[in-house]
Design a protein around this motif. Sequence first.
Motif, PDB file in Angstrom:
ATOM      1  N   LYS A   1      41.496 -16.765 -68.438  1.00 32.12           N
ATOM      2  CA  LYS A   1      42.160 -15.207 -66.917  1.00 32.12           C
ATOM      3  C   LYS A   1      44.195 -15.849 -66.936  1.00 32.12           C
ATOM      4  O   LYS A   1      44.331 -16.438 -66.264  1.00 32.12           O
TER       5      LYS A   1
ATOM      6  N   LEU B   1      45.450 -15.060 -63.596  1.00 31.09           N
ATOM      7  CA  LEU B   1      45.626 -14.453 -62.189  1.00 31.09           C
ATOM      8  C   LEU B   1      47.029 -14.590 -61.437  1.00 31.09           C
ATOM      9  O   LEU B   1      46.902 -16.188 -61.114  1.00 31.09           O
TER      10      LEU B   1
ATOM     11  N   ILE C   1      36.469 -14.856 -59.006  1.00 34.97           N
ATOM     12  CA  ILE C   1      36.976 -15.200 -60.395  1.00 34.97           C
ATOM     13  C   ILE C   1      35.892 -15.305 -60.991  1.00 34.97           C
ATOM     14  O   ILE C   1      35.957 -14.646 -62.243  1.00 34.97           O
ATOM     15  N   ASP C   2      35.311 -16.540 -61.166  1.00 33.78           N
ATOM     16  CA  ASP C   2      34.539 -16.704 -61.731  1.00 33.78           C
ATOM     17  C   ASP C   2      33.035 -15.649 -62.490  1.00 33.78           C
ATOM     18  O   ASP C   2      32.596 -15.302 -63.765  1.00 33.78           O
TER      19      ASP C   2
ATOM     20  N   SER D   1      34.061 -12.714 -62.624  1.00 34.76           N
ATOM     21  CA  SER D   1      35.102 -11.077 -62.702  1.00 34.76           C
ATOM     22  C   SER D   1      34.863 -11.181 -64.639  1.00 34.76           C
ATOM     23  O   SER D   1      34.917 -12.538 -65.145  1.00 34.76           O
TER      24      SER D   1
ATOM     25  N   LEU E   1      43.388 -11.117 -62.704  1.00 37.91           N
ATOM     26  CA  LEU E   1      43.463 -10.042 -61.637  1.00 37.91           C
ATOM     27  C   LEU E   1      44.581 -10.889 -60.609  1.00 37.91           C
ATOM     28  O   LEU E   1      45.214 -11.233 -61.372  1.00 37.91           O
TER      29      LEU E   1
ATOM     30  N   LEU F   1      44.816 -11.601 -56.923  1.00 37.94           N
ATOM     31  CA  LEU F   1      44.519 -13.039 -55.918  1.00 37.94           C
ATOM     32  C   LEU F   1      45.939 -12.350 -54.305  1.00 37.94           C
ATOM     33  O   LEU F   1      46.843 -13.144 -54.930  1.00 37.94           O
TER      34      LEU F   1
END
Length: 195
Positions: free
Chosen positions: A3, A5, A103-104, A106, A111, A113
């Motif tokens: 991902k 992030l 996060i896990d 989604s 994403l 943060l």
Amino acid sequence: MNKRLIGLTGGIATGKSTVANYLANTYNLPILDADVYARNAVSVGSPILSQIAQRYNKEEILLADGNLNRAKLGEIIFNQPAERVWVENVIHPYVRNWFLKTIDESSATTLVLVIPLLFEAGLENLVSEIWVVSCSEEQQKQRLIQRNNLTNEQAVARINSQLPLSEKIARADFVLDNSYSLESLLQQIDKVMKK
């Protein structure tokens, strides 16, 4: 799945919310906000709020309805660095766990943060890239005074409670300069998103 992030940080009142809102509205990115998690950490009846109430004068630190008196806590932590560290050490693990859980769970590949205290809380390892929103110190102070209805001294205390913006900039993958127009800021975001 790897991902993207994005760790969005910067000084207080530099424009993180403006950037986050634009990323949410224009790019449909999920926004995970440390401030929201931190507020949940001290919700009425929470174990963390109980710890805070035990440490400080319960009558002063809690409002009549049982909520945290944020103004009173702010007075304490922005004038006593050791107390700020204590409060952060109680709240940061809760915030970290919520980030990891969200996060896990989604399904999104990217994403955002929003973590004002990304470096101070040692949360850099949660993200794959760091964006720092910056502006001049004078702009930051004026925005904070205006937004939070603070005195000059209160604004300076809040700014000084964080890692200097120059240090955050030095550790950033991307710097968004919010010293100019909104249009200029949004163009910078678009440019970084295309990378």
